[in-house]
Design a protein around this motif. Structure first.
Motif, PDB file in Angstrom:
ATOM      1  N   SER A   1       0.068  14.787  -6.095  1.00  0.00           N
ATOM      2  CA  SER A   1       0.441  14.825  -4.672  1.00  0.00           C
ATOM      3  C   SER A   1      -0.695  14.349  -3.774  1.00  0.00           C
ATOM      4  CB  SER A   1       0.846  16.242  -4.274  1.00  0.00           C
ATOM      5  OG  SER A   1      -0.287  17.106  -4.280  1.00  0.00           O
ATOM      6  N   ALA A   2      -1.906  14.233  -4.315  1.00  0.00           N
ATOM      7  CA  ALA A   2      -3.064  13.862  -3.495  1.00  0.00           C
ATOM      8  C   ALA A   2      -2.936  12.473  -2.870  1.00  0.00           C
ATOM      9  CB  ALA A   2      -4.342  13.978  -4.317  1.00  0.00           C
ATOM     10  N   PRO A   3      -2.552  11.418  -3.635  1.00  0.00           N
ATOM     11  CA  PRO A   3      -2.467  10.081  -3.023  1.00  0.00           C
ATOM     12  C   PRO A   3      -1.507   9.988  -1.837  1.00  0.00           C
ATOM     13  CG  PRO A   3      -2.521   9.888  -5.410  1.00  0.00           C
ATOM     14  CD  PRO A   3      -2.364  11.341  -5.106  1.00  0.00           C
ATOM     15  N   PRO A   4      -0.247  10.475  -1.949  1.00  0.00           N
ATOM     16  CA  PRO A   4       0.645  10.351  -0.776  1.00  0.00           C
ATOM     17  C   PRO A   4       0.176  11.163   0.426  1.00  0.00           C
ATOM     18  CG  PRO A   4       1.705  11.602  -2.531  1.00  0.00           C
ATOM     19  CD  PRO A   4       0.489  10.985  -3.116  1.00  0.00           C
ATOM     20  N   ILE A   5      -0.425  12.346   0.185  1.00  0.00           N
ATOM     21  CA  ILE A   5      -0.922  13.147   1.306  1.00  0.00           C
ATOM     22  C   ILE A   5      -2.106  12.433   1.968  1.00  0.00           C
ATOM     23  CG2 ILE A   5      -2.117  15.288   1.905  1.00  0.00           C
ATOM     24  CD1 ILE A   5      -0.363  16.726  -0.103  1.00  0.00           C
ATOM     25  N   ALA A   6      -2.992  11.865   1.136  1.00  0.00           N
ATOM     26  CA  ALA A   6      -4.140  11.125   1.672  1.00  0.00           C
ATOM     27  C   ALA A   6      -3.680   9.916   2.480  1.00  0.00           C
ATOM     28  CB  ALA A   6      -5.054  10.679   0.530  1.00  0.00           C
TER      29      ALA A   6
ATOM     30  N   LEU B   1       0.826  -1.209   0.000  1.00  0.00           N
ATOM     31  CA  LEU B   1       0.000   0.000   0.000  1.00  0.00           C
ATOM     32  C   LEU B   1       0.864   1.264   0.000  1.00  0.00           C
ATOM     33  CD1 LEU B   1      -2.805  -1.032   2.524  1.00  0.00           C
ATOM     34  CD2 LEU B   1      -3.044  -0.708   0.058  1.00  0.00           C
ATOM     35  N   GLU B   2       1.973   1.203   0.718  1.00  0.00           N
ATOM     36  CA  GLU B   2       2.903   2.335   0.740  1.00  0.00           C
ATOM     37  C   GLU B   2       3.418   2.632  -0.667  1.00  0.00           C
ATOM     38  OE1 GLU B   2       5.217   5.187   3.035  1.00  0.00           O
ATOM     39  OE2 GLU B   2       3.886   3.659   3.859  1.00  0.00           O
ATOM     40  N   ALA B   3       3.800   1.567  -1.385  1.00  0.00           N
ATOM     41  CA  ALA B   3       4.293   1.728  -2.759  1.00  0.00           C
ATOM     42  C   ALA B   3       3.178   2.212  -3.682  1.00  0.00           C
ATOM     43  CB  ALA B   3       4.855   0.399  -3.259  1.00  0.00           C
ATOM     44  N   LEU B   4       1.973   1.722  -3.461  1.00  0.00           N
ATOM     45  CA  LEU B   4       0.845   2.121  -4.306  1.00  0.00           C
ATOM     46  C   LEU B   4       0.557   3.612  -4.181  1.00  0.00           C
ATOM     47  CD1 LEU B   4      -1.592   1.401  -6.127  1.00  0.00           C
ATOM     48  CD2 LEU B   4      -2.887   0.945  -4.028  1.00  0.00           C
ATOM     49  N   PHE B   5       0.450   4.103  -2.952  1.00  0.00           N
ATOM     50  CA  PHE B   5       0.047   5.499  -2.729  1.00  0.00           C
ATOM     51  C   PHE B   5       1.195   6.491  -2.925  1.00  0.00           C
ATOM     52  CE2 PHE B   5      -3.614   3.494  -0.837  1.00  0.00           C
ATOM     53  CZ  PHE B   5      -4.634   4.406  -1.040  1.00  0.00           C
ATOM     54  N   ASN B   6       2.423   6.056  -2.690  1.00  0.00           N
ATOM     55  CA  ASN B   6       3.545   6.991  -2.750  1.00  0.00           C
ATOM     56  C   ASN B   6       4.384   6.879  -4.014  1.00  0.00           C
ATOM     57  OD1 ASN B   6       3.634   8.463  -0.026  1.00  0.00           O
ATOM     58  ND2 ASN B   6       3.402   6.322   0.585  1.00  0.00           N
ATOM     59  N   PHE B   7       4.161   5.852  -4.801  1.00  0.00           N
ATOM     60  CA  PHE B   7       4.971   5.648  -5.996  1.00  0.00           C
ATOM     61  C   PHE B   7       4.129   5.442  -7.254  1.00  0.00           C
ATOM     62  CE2 PHE B   7       7.524   2.882  -8.827  1.00  0.00           C
ATOM     63  CZ  PHE B   7       8.585   3.748  -9.057  1.00  0.00           C
ATOM     64  N   ILE B   8       3.235   4.471  -7.215  1.00  0.00           N
ATOM     65  CA  ILE B   8       2.483   4.118  -8.426  1.00  0.00           C
ATOM     66  C   ILE B   8       1.389   5.127  -8.732  1.00  0.00           C
ATOM     67  CG2 ILE B   8       1.027   2.351  -9.497  1.00  0.00           C
ATOM     68  CD1 ILE B   8       2.526   0.275  -7.795  1.00  0.00           C
TER      69      ILE B   8
ATOM     70  N   PRO C   1      10.907   9.017  -5.641  1.00  0.00           N
ATOM     71  CA  PRO C   1      10.579   8.053  -4.588  1.00  0.00           C
ATOM     72  C   PRO C   1      11.682   7.022  -4.364  1.00  0.00           C
ATOM     73  CG  PRO C   1       8.695   8.400  -6.029  1.00  0.00           C
ATOM     74  CD  PRO C   1       9.851   9.092  -6.670  1.00  0.00           C
ATOM     75  N   ILE C   2      12.361   6.618  -5.454  1.00  0.00           N
ATOM     76  CA  ILE C   2      13.460   5.659  -5.295  1.00  0.00           C
ATOM     77  C   ILE C   2      14.561   6.264  -4.434  1.00  0.00           C
ATOM     78  CG2 ILE C   2      15.307   4.440  -6.515  1.00  0.00           C
ATOM     79  CD1 ILE C   2      13.383   4.067  -8.847  1.00  0.00           C
ATOM     80  N   LEU C   3      14.879   7.538  -4.696  1.00  0.00           N
ATOM     81  CA  LEU C   3      15.874   8.241  -3.885  1.00  0.00           C
ATOM     82  C   LEU C   3      15.418   8.347  -2.438  1.00  0.00           C
ATOM     83  CD1 LEU C   3      18.419   9.981  -3.488  1.00  0.00           C
ATOM     84  CD2 LEU C   3      17.071  11.958  -4.258  1.00  0.00           C
ATOM     85  N   GLY C   4      14.140   8.715  -2.245  1.00  0.00           N
ATOM     86  CA  GLY C   4      13.610   8.880  -0.898  1.00  0.00           C
ATOM     87  C   GLY C   4      13.606   7.580  -0.109  1.00  0.00           C
ATOM     88  N   TYR C   5      13.076   6.510  -0.725  1.00  0.00           N
ATOM     89  CA  TYR C   5      13.024   5.228  -0.029  1.00  0.00           C
ATOM     90  C   TYR C   5      14.423   4.651   0.157  1.00  0.00           C
ATOM     91  CZ  TYR C   5       7.944   4.853  -0.192  1.00  0.00           C
ATOM     92  OH  TYR C   5       6.601   5.064   0.010  1.00  0.00           O
ATOM     93  N   GLY C   6      15.305   4.873  -0.840  1.00  0.00           N
ATOM     94  CA  GLY C   6      16.676   4.385  -0.706  1.00  0.00           C
ATOM     95  C   GLY C   6      17.401   5.055   0.446  1.00  0.00           C
TER      96      GLY C   6
END
Length: 236
Positions: A55-60, A25-32, A192-197
């Motif tokens: 930006s709406a999905p990650p904020i939600a 779910l984290e990958a879905l809302f913050n990446f995909i 997101p790859i940079l952020g998660y990395g």
């Protein structure tokens, strides 16, 4: 070797069983979803409008996690601050590059917050660790708080806070470079790859460093106890 591999596989299976859905779910809302929303709305809204919509999905998702926890502590306040800064970053318009830069300032400000807390002797890592432990166990929390004034413990908390602060500032700085070298679409992949990395690397370092410091601390306490015992017994 085989036993060790089997143990590692078992740990991976346990992690996937307990956290697999959360990670997905984290990958879905913050990446995909941000990438999908941007691609679907770019032609109709333009780069700026599509970026704001993405930006709406990650904020939600962040708001959902905050509501689900139903607790306001240092960790929750940091999430709230991130959400507020993200929303402010998308206000006021401007070019798409300027919008992306303002969004990266969220990470920069949080990194500076870590560094500032270490500078004033109130390392933020302590508050975040305390908030995490508070969610798990009251007995563990008492043990953690009892070490608050220990000079070795405070040094560890300060070093961790500094590493996270410089790590986040470094991530934000690299992201700024990517803003000017990548298209918006490619940046939505690389960002997101940079952020998660960065978060993954900092988390792994924190785990390994904390484990090593616990080992050193246990050895030091054992040596001190042995010395005190020898002093109490006196010379033979």
């Amino acid at each position: 070797m085989i036993a060790g591999q089997a143990d590692n596989i078992a740990k991976v299976k346990t992690f996937l069983r307990e956290r697999g859905m959360s990670v997905a779910l984290e990958a879905l809302f913050n990446f995909i979803l941000p990438l999908v929303v941007y691609d679907l709305t770019k032609q109709r809204l333009g780069d700026v409008g599509a970026l704001i919509a993405s930006s709406a999905p990650p904020i939600a998702w962040s708001l959902f996690l905050l509501v689900r926890e139903r607790r306001v502590d240092a960790l929750s306040m940091l999430v709230l601050a991130g959400i507020a800064l993200s929303l402010l970053a998308f206000l006021g318009g401007g070019s798409v590059k300027f919008l992306q830069l303002r969004e990266r300032m969220v990470t920069m400000l949080i990194g500076l917050l870590f560094l500032g807390s270490a500078a004033i002797g109130k390392p933020l890592i302590y508050q975040l660790a305390r908030a995490t432990i508070m969610r798990r166990s009251s007995s563990e929390l008492q043990e953690f708080e009892a070490m608050r004034d220990n000079v070795h413990f405070r040094r560890v908390m300060t070093i961790m806070t500094l590493v996270w602060g410089f790590g986040l500032v470094g991530e934000a700085s690299l992201a700024v470079v990517l803003v000017f070298t990548l298209s918006v679409h490619d940046y939505l992949i690389a960002g997101p790859i940079l952020g998660y990395g960065t978060t993954g690397a900092l988390s792994l370092w924190t785990f390994l460093y904390a484990r090593e410091r616990r080992r050193i601390g246990a050895a030091r306490r054992a040596a001190e106890a042995e010395a005190a015992k020898s002093a109490a017994n006196g010379p033979l």
